[in-house]
Write an enzyme that holds these catalytic residues in place. Sequence first.
Site, PDB file in Angstrom:
ATOM      1  N   LYS A  13       0.938  -1.165  -0.058  1.00  0.00           N
ATOM      2  CA  LYS A  13      -0.025   0.056   0.120  1.00  0.00           C
ATOM      3  C   LYS A  13       0.723   1.163   0.110  1.00  0.00           C
ATOM      4  O   LYS A  13       0.637   2.256  -0.892  1.00  0.00           O
ATOM      5  CB  LYS A  13      -0.917  -0.086   1.203  1.00  0.00           C
ATOM      6  CG  LYS A  13      -1.864  -1.062   1.243  1.00  0.00           C
ATOM      7  CD  LYS A  13      -2.689  -0.785   2.570  1.00  0.00           C
ATOM      8  CE  LYS A  13      -2.111  -0.994   3.945  1.00  0.00           C
ATOM      9  NZ  LYS A  13      -1.514  -2.291   4.285  1.00  0.00           N
ATOM     10  N   ARG A 127      12.275  -6.585   4.945  1.00  0.00           N
ATOM     11  CA  ARG A 127      12.249  -5.329   4.618  1.00  0.00           C
ATOM     12  C   ARG A 127      13.008  -4.468   5.644  1.00  0.00           C
ATOM     13  O   ARG A 127      13.046  -5.052   6.766  1.00  0.00           O
ATOM     14  CB  ARG A 127      10.911  -4.850   4.273  1.00  0.00           C
ATOM     15  CG  ARG A 127      10.035  -4.528   5.620  1.00  0.00           C
ATOM     16  CD  ARG A 127       8.863  -3.650   5.031  1.00  0.00           C
ATOM     17  NE  ARG A 127       7.824  -3.674   6.010  1.00  0.00           N
ATOM     18  CZ  ARG A 127       6.834  -2.968   6.158  1.00  0.00           C
ATOM     19  NH1 ARG A 127       6.229  -2.685   4.960  1.00  0.00           N
ATOM     20  NH2 ARG A 127       5.949  -2.752   7.152  1.00  0.00           N
TER      21      ARG A 127
END
Length: 216
Positions: A13, A127
């Site tokens: 997103k 990440r």
Amino acid sequence: MNVIFLGPPGSGKGTQAKHIQDHYGLKQLSTGDMLREQVAKQTDLGLQAKRIMDEGGLVPDQMIIAMIRSKLEQAENQKGVILDGFPRTLGQAEALDSMLQELGKALHAVIELQVDDELIVRRLSERYSCASCGEGYNRTSRNPVKSGVCDRCGSTEFSVRDDDKPETIRKRLSAYHAQTAPLLPFYKQKGILSPLNGMGTIEEVCKGIDSILKVK
Ligand code: AMP
């Protein structure tokens, strides 16, 4: 145009909102970023939110709604907003309807980024970001061009989000399925839900979003 990006944590997103906002002249409003800013500033809200965020839970609706209300009001003269990470509960979705109504605005699209749970766990545990400018990286698919040096700002400090630990990722996914997934039928019924496969490359997903927004 006002758009919601809906999807589990790690579905892309934030990444997609950053790409799309410039192209359409929309403002990205990320409640996760707003909360992390409050945590960094050690405000009362930040201190309360941090405990919940670290445990993978959702911050209470009243706190989130008050926070986003002022941002929506500030963005009143923009071409529109991309809501990234908000709403996450039916209570927030209903509050958003009322806030937009008060501002005389409409909701044009809700884009659902669909990503399997196993891929989410992998993506989030890989990440990391630049500790200075926040540029996002992934240990497998996107490291800085020059090893250990941020592509964007040249910093050599990197960090991993506290809530990207494997056990917290599972809790965040459970919160998504239990509290946020019920928003899908809510927006489907309004006729504004567009599901999209979020498992392609960043460019592929970006193109998919573009083709949905072009006709809105
Ligand atoms: P995000 O960066 O969107 O994944 O958000 C990080 C964390 O902030 C979430 O796991 C929640 O604890 C909290 N958070 C962000 N947005 C919301 C929201 N709309 N409602 C409740 N909690 C939120």
